[in-house]
Design an enzyme around this catalytic site. Structure first.
Site, PDB file in Angstrom:
ATOM      1  N   SER A  70      68.311  27.759  51.084  1.00 48.24           N
ATOM      2  CA  SER A  70      70.137  27.880  50.190  1.00 48.24           C
ATOM      3  C   SER A  70      69.468  27.642  48.310  1.00 48.24           C
ATOM      4  CB  SER A  70      70.637  26.297  50.811  1.00 48.24           C
ATOM      5  OG  SER A  70      69.851  25.167  49.511  1.00 48.24           O
ATOM      6  N   LYS A  71      69.218  27.690  48.375  1.00 47.34           N
ATOM      7  CA  LYS A  71      68.439  28.250  46.840  1.00 47.34           C
ATOM      8  C   LYS A  71      68.654  29.425  46.132  1.00 47.34           C
ATOM      9  CE  LYS A  71      68.854  23.629  46.054  1.00 47.34           C
ATOM     10  NZ  LYS A  71      68.755  23.396  47.298  1.00 47.34           N
ATOM     11  N   THR A  72      68.267  30.182  45.244  1.00 49.56           N
ATOM     12  CA  THR A  72      68.512  30.973  45.012  1.00 49.56           C
ATOM     13  C   THR A  72      66.884  31.919  45.077  1.00 49.56           C
ATOM     14  OG1 THR A  72      69.537  30.877  43.026  1.00 49.56           O
ATOM     15  CG2 THR A  72      68.661  32.629  42.835  1.00 49.56           C
TER      16      THR A  72
END
Length: 271
Positions: A70-72
């Site tokens: 879910s992270k950048t």
């Protein structure tokens, strides 16, 4: 408020750079010097963000980043810890690998530690490295989406967005919206439920406050000690990740805002 929480048992401050924006690091670093505390920066939601020209994760003793899906920067799973302290680096290298030193010249001053398997796989690391090369591109795209949404939200009474962002001051993970119940005269939950029915991906608050978790219950005298947290969580914070995802366009933001405005105008006229 941090100063009031420090006591004789305090050893470190774990700083969370939440939603893509840096915490107030000057105040926190000043406190760490005064009370001889270590600083660990959780940068999972804010890779590439800056505070007074310095990247988050580089101001404390240790900076930690996440490569969760879910992270950048996404490698599926895993993460990385950074430090310029040689002793801390060695200790973390041991902890990640069952506390085993796999090379002969590994400098171990203390051998009696417990380690785990926190090793990132070669495949995940390769993906993360390539993603990291695109970090500025990812961040500036999110900032562009955020600024467009903020400009649109300025026209809605009772809803407050982020305002216009510049450079790396906020690199957007969660886009927070503050609802003013007195102006719209409805509960946050009613507004969010109506927006969800229109296809706008909003959420009431964010994750449960740490102070509500059972592991911390014995250390919290009163929930009244955290008024900002509880007001945001229970009443005024609306969260969305619509500006975070790489496949979202300005056109998508316009569609979402059109639906959000429909709900907003309905309740405003009703009141």
């Amino acid at each position: 408020l941090i100063k009031k929480k420090i006591n004789k048992n305090t050893k470190a401050i774990l700083v969370v750079h939440l939603f893509g924006k840096s915490a107030d690091m000057k105040t926190i670093l000043d406190l760490s010097k005064t009370y001889n505390l270590k600083i660990i920066e959780d940068c999972a939601q804010a890779p590439g963000a800056k505070y007074n020209g310095k990247y988050v994760g580089t101001m404390g003793d240790i900076g930690i980043f996440s490569f969760n899906q879910s992270k950048t920067i996404s490698a599926g799973e895993g993460g990385v810890a950074i430090t310029d302290n040689h002793e801390f680096a060695l200790r973390m290298q041991l902890i990640r690998n069952h506390a085993e030193a796999m090379i002969d010249d590994f400098d171990i001053s203390e051998k009696n530690i417990i380690g785990y398997n926190y090793r990132l796989t070669d495949l995940e690391a390769t993906v993360a490295v390539e993603q990291f090369k695109k970090l500025d591109k990812f961040n500036f795209n999110k900032i562009n989406l955020s600024n467009h949404l903020s400009k649109l939200l300025d026209s809605l009474v009772g809803l407050k967005g982020l305002g216009q962002l510049d450079n790396h001051d906020n690199v957007i993970f969660i886009y927070p919206i503050i609802i003013n119940n007195k102006l719209l005269k409805i509960s946050r939950e009613t507004f969010v439920e109506a927006c969800l029915a229109e296809g706008v991906p909003l959420a009431n608050g964010y994750t449960k406050p740490l102070t509500d978790l059972s592991i911390f219950k014995n250390y919290i005298k009163s929930n009244n000690d955290f008024p900002n947290t509880y007001n945001l969580h229970n009443y005024s914070l609306i969260a969305t990740k619509i500006c975070h995802h790489a496949n979202v366009s300005i056109k998508d933001i316009n569609y979402i805002f059109k639906a959000l405005k429909k709900v907003h105008d309905y309740f405003l006229n009703e009141s």
